[in-house]
Design an enzyme around this catalytic site. Structure first.
Site, PDB file in Angstrom:
ATOM      1  N   ARG A  48      36.297  45.751  40.079  1.00 58.19           N
ATOM      2  CA  ARG A  48      35.284  44.811  40.587  1.00 58.19           C
ATOM      3  C   ARG A  48      34.931  45.052  42.047  1.00 58.19           C
ATOM      4  O   ARG A  48      34.073  44.377  42.592  1.00 58.19           O
ATOM      5  CB  ARG A  48      35.788  43.373  40.428  1.00 58.19           C
ATOM      6  CG  ARG A  48      36.056  43.012  39.005  1.00 58.19           C
ATOM      7  CD  ARG A  48      36.920  41.765  38.879  1.00 58.19           C
ATOM      8  NE  ARG A  48      36.227  40.522  39.155  1.00 58.19           N
ATOM      9  CZ  ARG A  48      35.426  39.908  38.307  1.00 58.19           C
ATOM     10  NH1 ARG A  48      35.197  40.438  37.122  1.00 58.19           N
ATOM     11  NH2 ARG A  48      34.847  38.767  38.626  1.00 58.19           N
ATOM     12  N   TYR A  65      30.874  37.091  34.057  1.00 58.44           N
ATOM     13  CA  TYR A  65      31.617  37.105  35.330  1.00 58.44           C
ATOM     14  C   TYR A  65      32.951  37.832  35.154  1.00 58.44           C
ATOM     15  O   TYR A  65      33.374  38.618  36.009  1.00 58.44           O
ATOM     16  CB  TYR A  65      31.848  35.660  35.804  1.00 58.44           C
ATOM     17  CG  TYR A  65      32.836  35.531  36.945  1.00 58.44           C
ATOM     18  CD1 TYR A  65      32.563  36.062  38.204  1.00 58.44           C
ATOM     19  CD2 TYR A  65      34.059  34.868  36.764  1.00 58.44           C
ATOM     20  CE1 TYR A  65      33.476  35.947  39.240  1.00 58.44           C
ATOM     21  CE2 TYR A  65      34.968  34.750  37.792  1.00 58.44           C
ATOM     22  CZ  TYR A  65      34.675  35.291  39.032  1.00 58.44           C
ATOM     23  OH  TYR A  65      35.588  35.190  40.050  1.00 58.44           O
ATOM     24  N   SER A 101      44.766  31.718  42.019  1.00 61.91           N
ATOM     25  CA  SER A 101      43.835  32.298  42.993  1.00 61.91           C
ATOM     26  C   SER A 101      43.389  31.254  44.010  1.00 61.91           C
ATOM     27  O   SER A 101      43.255  30.075  43.690  1.00 61.91           O
ATOM     28  CB  SER A 101      42.600  32.828  42.244  1.00 61.91           C
ATOM     29  OG  SER A 101      41.526  33.042  43.132  1.00 61.91           O
ATOM     30  N   TYR A 155      43.246  35.358  50.007  1.00 56.98           N
ATOM     31  CA  TYR A 155      42.406  36.429  50.517  1.00 56.98           C
ATOM     32  C   TYR A 155      42.630  36.529  52.012  1.00 56.98           C
ATOM     33  O   TYR A 155      43.120  35.596  52.644  1.00 56.98           O
ATOM     34  CB  TYR A 155      40.932  36.139  50.211  1.00 56.98           C
ATOM     35  CG  TYR A 155      40.566  36.514  48.794  1.00 56.98           C
ATOM     36  CD1 TYR A 155      40.639  37.844  48.390  1.00 56.98           C
ATOM     37  CD2 TYR A 155      40.154  35.570  47.868  1.00 56.98           C
ATOM     38  CE1 TYR A 155      40.321  38.220  47.097  1.00 56.98           C
ATOM     39  CE2 TYR A 155      39.825  35.932  46.575  1.00 56.98           C
ATOM     40  CZ  TYR A 155      39.910  37.264  46.196  1.00 56.98           C
ATOM     41  OH  TYR A 155      39.594  37.639  44.927  1.00 56.98           O
ATOM     42  N   HIS A 162      41.267  45.941  41.696  1.00 58.53           N
ATOM     43  CA  HIS A 162      40.667  44.626  41.467  1.00 58.53           C
ATOM     44  C   HIS A 162      39.955  44.576  40.104  1.00 58.53           C
ATOM     45  O   HIS A 162      38.912  43.944  39.943  1.00 58.53           O
ATOM     46  CB  HIS A 162      39.675  44.310  42.599  1.00 58.53           C
ATOM     47  CG  HIS A 162      39.628  42.858  42.994  1.00 58.53           C
ATOM     48  ND1 HIS A 162      40.248  42.361  44.110  1.00 58.53           N
ATOM     49  CD2 HIS A 162      39.035  41.786  42.412  1.00 58.53           C
ATOM     50  CE1 HIS A 162      40.014  41.056  44.204  1.00 58.53           C
ATOM     51  NE2 HIS A 162      39.291  40.683  43.170  1.00 58.53           N
ATOM     52  N   ARG A 171      28.400  42.853  41.800  1.00 63.27           N
ATOM     53  CA  ARG A 171      28.411  42.840  40.340  1.00 63.27           C
ATOM     54  C   ARG A 171      27.040  42.364  39.888  1.00 63.27           C
ATOM     55  O   ARG A 171      26.677  41.212  40.090  1.00 63.27           O
ATOM     56  CB  ARG A 171      29.528  41.926  39.833  1.00 63.27           C
ATOM     57  CG  ARG A 171      30.888  42.388  40.395  1.00 63.27           C
ATOM     58  CD  ARG A 171      31.860  41.277  40.639  1.00 63.27           C
ATOM     59  NE  ARG A 171      32.911  41.685  41.577  1.00 63.27           N
ATOM     60  CZ  ARG A 171      33.774  40.839  42.133  1.00 63.27           C
ATOM     61  NH1 ARG A 171      33.738  39.551  41.841  1.00 63.27           N
ATOM     62  NH2 ARG A 171      34.686  41.270  42.969  1.00 63.27           N
ATOM     63  N   LYS A 198      48.514  43.067  47.068  1.00 67.07           N
ATOM     64  CA  LYS A 198      47.755  43.448  45.867  1.00 67.07           C
ATOM     65  C   LYS A 198      46.456  44.147  46.238  1.00 67.07           C
ATOM     66  O   LYS A 198      45.691  43.618  47.054  1.00 67.07           O
ATOM     67  CB  LYS A 198      47.451  42.186  45.052  1.00 67.07           C
ATOM     68  CG  LYS A 198      46.502  42.384  43.899  1.00 67.07           C
ATOM     69  CD  LYS A 198      46.384  41.114  43.087  1.00 67.07           C
ATOM     70  CE  LYS A 198      45.366  41.241  41.996  1.00 67.07           C
ATOM     71  NZ  LYS A 198      43.984  41.216  42.466  1.00 67.07           N
ATOM     72  N   GLN A 249      47.872  33.178  45.482  1.00 70.31           N
ATOM     73  CA  GLN A 249      47.168  34.337  46.033  1.00 70.31           C
ATOM     74  C   GLN A 249      46.213  33.915  47.136  1.00 70.31           C
ATOM     75  O   GLN A 249      45.448  32.960  46.978  1.00 70.31           O
ATOM     76  CB  GLN A 249      46.383  35.047  44.908  1.00 70.31           C
ATOM     77  CG  GLN A 249      45.487  36.186  45.386  1.00 70.31           C
ATOM     78  CD  GLN A 249      44.039  35.754  45.590  1.00 70.31           C
ATOM     79  OE1 GLN A 249      43.549  34.876  44.903  1.00 70.31           O
ATOM     80  NE2 GLN A 249      43.363  36.367  46.554  1.00 70.31           N
ATOM     81  N   THR A 286      45.840  39.518  48.733  1.00 72.78           N
ATOM     82  CA  THR A 286      44.903  40.501  48.167  1.00 72.78           C
ATOM     83  C   THR A 286      44.248  41.258  49.310  1.00 72.78           C
ATOM     84  O   THR A 286      43.565  40.658  50.156  1.00 72.78           O
ATOM     85  CB  THR A 286      43.853  39.791  47.282  1.00 72.78           C
ATOM     86  OG1 THR A 286      44.553  39.167  46.205  1.00 72.78           O
ATOM     87  CG2 THR A 286      42.836  40.762  46.723  1.00 72.78           C
TER      88      THR A 286
HETATM   89  C1  LIG Z   1      37.054  37.125  36.469  1.00 69.39           C
HETATM   90  C2  LIG Z   1      37.993  37.732  37.474  1.00 69.39           C
HETATM   91  C3  LIG Z   1      38.238  37.061  38.660  1.00 69.39           C
HETATM   92  C4  LIG Z   1      39.154  37.586  39.568  1.00 69.39           C
HETATM   93  N1  LIG Z   1      39.455  36.877  40.702  1.00 69.39           N
HETATM   94  C5  LIG Z   1      40.403  37.341  41.530  1.00 69.39           C
HETATM   95  C6  LIG Z   1      40.836  36.555  42.626  1.00 69.39           C
HETATM   96  O1  LIG Z   1      40.371  35.439  42.850  1.00 69.39           O
HETATM   97  N2  LIG Z   1      41.791  37.080  43.439  1.00 69.39           N
HETATM   98  C7  LIG Z   1      42.344  38.326  43.221  1.00 69.39           C
HETATM   99  O2  LIG Z   1      43.206  38.763  43.984  1.00 69.39           O
HETATM  100  N3  LIG Z   1      41.968  39.061  42.171  1.00 69.39           N
HETATM  101  C8  LIG Z   1      41.035  38.596  41.320  1.00 69.39           C
HETATM  102  N4  LIG Z   1      40.695  39.338  40.229  1.00 69.39           N
HETATM  103  C9  LIG Z   1      41.385  40.618  39.949  1.00 69.39           C
HETATM  104  C10 LIG Z   1      42.619  40.377  39.100  1.00 69.39           C
HETATM  105  O3  LIG Z   1      43.610  39.720  39.838  1.00 69.39           O
HETATM  106  C11 LIG Z   1      43.215  41.692  38.578  1.00 69.39           C
HETATM  107  O4  LIG Z   1      43.395  42.568  39.653  1.00 69.39           O
HETATM  108  C12 LIG Z   1      42.341  42.354  37.520  1.00 69.39           C
HETATM  109  O5  LIG Z   1      41.782  41.385  36.653  1.00 69.39           O
HETATM  110  C13 LIG Z   1      43.177  43.329  36.700  1.00 69.39           C
HETATM  111  O6  LIG Z   1      42.401  43.982  35.762  1.00 69.39           O
HETATM  112  P1  LIG Z   1      42.290  43.535  34.215  1.00 69.39           P
HETATM  113  O7  LIG Z   1      41.398  42.347  34.196  1.00 69.39           O
HETATM  114  O8  LIG Z   1      41.689  44.715  33.562  1.00 69.39           O
HETATM  115  O9  LIG Z   1      43.686  43.190  33.732  1.00 69.39           O
HETATM  116  C14 LIG Z   1      39.782  38.824  39.301  1.00 69.39           C
HETATM  117  C15 LIG Z   1      39.528  39.480  38.093  1.00 69.39           C
HETATM  118  C16 LIG Z   1      38.654  38.941  37.181  1.00 69.39           C
HETATM  119  C17 LIG Z   1      38.416  39.655  35.882  1.00 69.39           C
END
Ligand SMILES: Cc1cc2nc3c(=O)[nH]c(=O)nc-3n(C[C@H](O)[C@H](O)[C@H](O)COP(=O)(O)O)c2cc1C
Length: 387
Positions: free
Chosen positions: A279, A25, A107, A130, A276, A165, A252, A128, A156
């Site tokens: 993702r 994940y 989150s 959504y 993100h 994914r 963000k 944070q 976000t």
């Molecule tokens: C497992 C996972 C869950 C995430 N969940 C959220 C989330 O709930 N809300 C959000 O704004 N970004 C989420 N993100 C994005 C992160 O806030 C961030 O933008 C991202 O992880 C940055 O990249 P990096 O993991 O390479 O540092 C998630 C990222 C990952 C890896």
């Protein structure tokens, strides 16, 4: 305790310790994962400019992010399901962050609730949200964040619809996990994780289950999220959310200079140049490649931060050099958390801090505020390779 010298060490332990479903994940991007890979690969193309005979005594990585003192300009990004990487994971990460002196972002899709984290933390954290099409829920969750003492709202803006994914679909990812045969076989080798998880009651989405209308149990949650992400989001609605909060706001998920102008025009205290973590829109440009243009466009109107691909203090230095005032780390702290709980998040922060401090010194800088374009060498065509 194992010897940890870099983030990669934590990732190796994390992979051994945490069920495959949750490792996958975190360690995935959408579709072909091109953007996910580019985020890190593009950092690797940038070189640091070594300088000598510069007095490096009295150095400091201390800085400020939206007016808040930080030990280094690095905040923990919002990461959904953090409490599945390690039992009570959000509380552990928040505690590690506050002890280190960097901001923690909770989150909406966390396992521990806002109230839970606030009860176990001694400093304000960021929350944070959504962009959901349920004004009632928005109002209530913003109010809960206010009551919990959160000091900034991270909105976000790059997830109106969920990027696909593949691994999550194939793994049947859920929180808590469903006990299918492959999951049980995997869990048999992850007993340390399992024992910890049995010891906590926090195994569902704490901010949502029991708080959103019609979501009283985990099984109704996926239908709720699919329905509630606001496909009709526009700048007016973002302004409404900002007004509802009325305090410091970080937008963000900005990856385009025109959008950055609009975000700055709304009065955001900071924007995060982000895809993100690769993702969402696969095929989007890496954050580090887009950062300089956005910083040039709006860096004097709002604080420009970035995230995506940061796995070392050298990456932090490169982001600062290319115009970021601060960065967020996602996976780098998740690896630490999954590997060793709170101590692992602390270790991840220590590793990044040391790498930032030493690299900054060897580049001839003693203050993060002075780090700039003079400290990096960028390959010809790197910044305008795509037009
Ligand atoms: C497992 C996972 C869950 C995430 N969940 C959220 C989330 O709930 N809300 C959000 O704004 N970004 C989420 N993100 C994005 C992160 O806030 C961030 O933008 C991202 O992880 C940055 O990249 P990096 O993991 O390479 O540092 C998630 C990222 C990952 C890896």
């Amino acid at each position: 305790m194992p010897v940890i010298t870099c983030i990669e060490d934590l990732k190796r332990i994390y992979r051994r310790r945490v069920p495959k479903m949750f490792y996958d994940y975190a360690e995935t991007g959408s579709w072909t994962e091109q953007t996910f890979r580019d985020n890190t690969a593009d950092f690797a193309q940038i070189r640091l400019r070594q300088r000598i005979a510069v007095d490096m005594t009295g150095r400091s990585t201390a800085s400020r992010m939206i007016g808040q003192d930080v030990a280094m300009p690095v905040a923990l990004a919002p990461v959904g399901l953090t409490g599945m990487q390690s039992a009570d994971g959000e509380i552990k990460a928040a505690r590690a962050a506050e002890k280190f002196g960097v901001p923690f972002t909770l989150s909406t899709m966390s396992i521990c609730s806002i109230e839970d984290v606030a009860a176990h933390a001694s400093k304000p954290f960021w929350f944070q949200i959504y962009t959901l099409n349920d004004d009632d829920f928005n109002k209530r969750i913003i109010e809960r964040a206010r009551v919990a003492g959160c000091s900034a709202l991270v909105i976000t803006v790059d997830l109106q619809i969920l990027g696909q994914r593949h691994k999550d679909i194939k793994n049947g990812m859920s929180a808590p996990p469903k006990f299918t045969l492959p999951v049980l076989l995997d869990l048999a080798t992850k007993w340390g994780w399992g024992i910890e998880m049995l010891g906590t009651k926090r195994r569902f989405f704490g901010n949502i289950v029991g708080h959103a209308d019609g979501v009283s149990d985990p099984s109704s949650l996926s239908a709720w999220t699919a329905e509630k992400f606001d496909h009709a989001l526009n700048w007016d609605k973002i302004r409404k959310l900002m007004d509802m909060w009325g305090g410091k706001v970080i937008l963000k998920g900005v990856l385009d200079p025109e959008d950055a102008e609009k975000a700055a025009g709304l009065g955001a205290d900071a924007i995060v140049v982000s895809n993100h973590g690769g993702r969402q829109l696969d095929g989007a440009i890496s954050s580090i490649r887009m950062l300089p243009e956005i910083a040039a466009a709006v860096g004097n109107k709002t604080e420009v931060w970035m995230d995506g691909g940061i796995r070392s203090g050298q990456d932090v230095l490169k982001a600062l050099a290319l115009g970021a005032k601060g960065v967020l780390i996602g996976r780098a702290f998740v690896y630490g958390l999954g590997a060793m709980g709170e101590a692992g998040v602390t270790r991840a922060l220590e590793v990044i801090h040391k790498e930032l401090d030493i690299s900054m010194a060897l580049c001839g800088e003693t203050r993060v505020a002075n780090v700039g374009r003079q400290n990096v060498l960028v390959p010809k065509g790197f910044l305008d390779a795509y037009s």
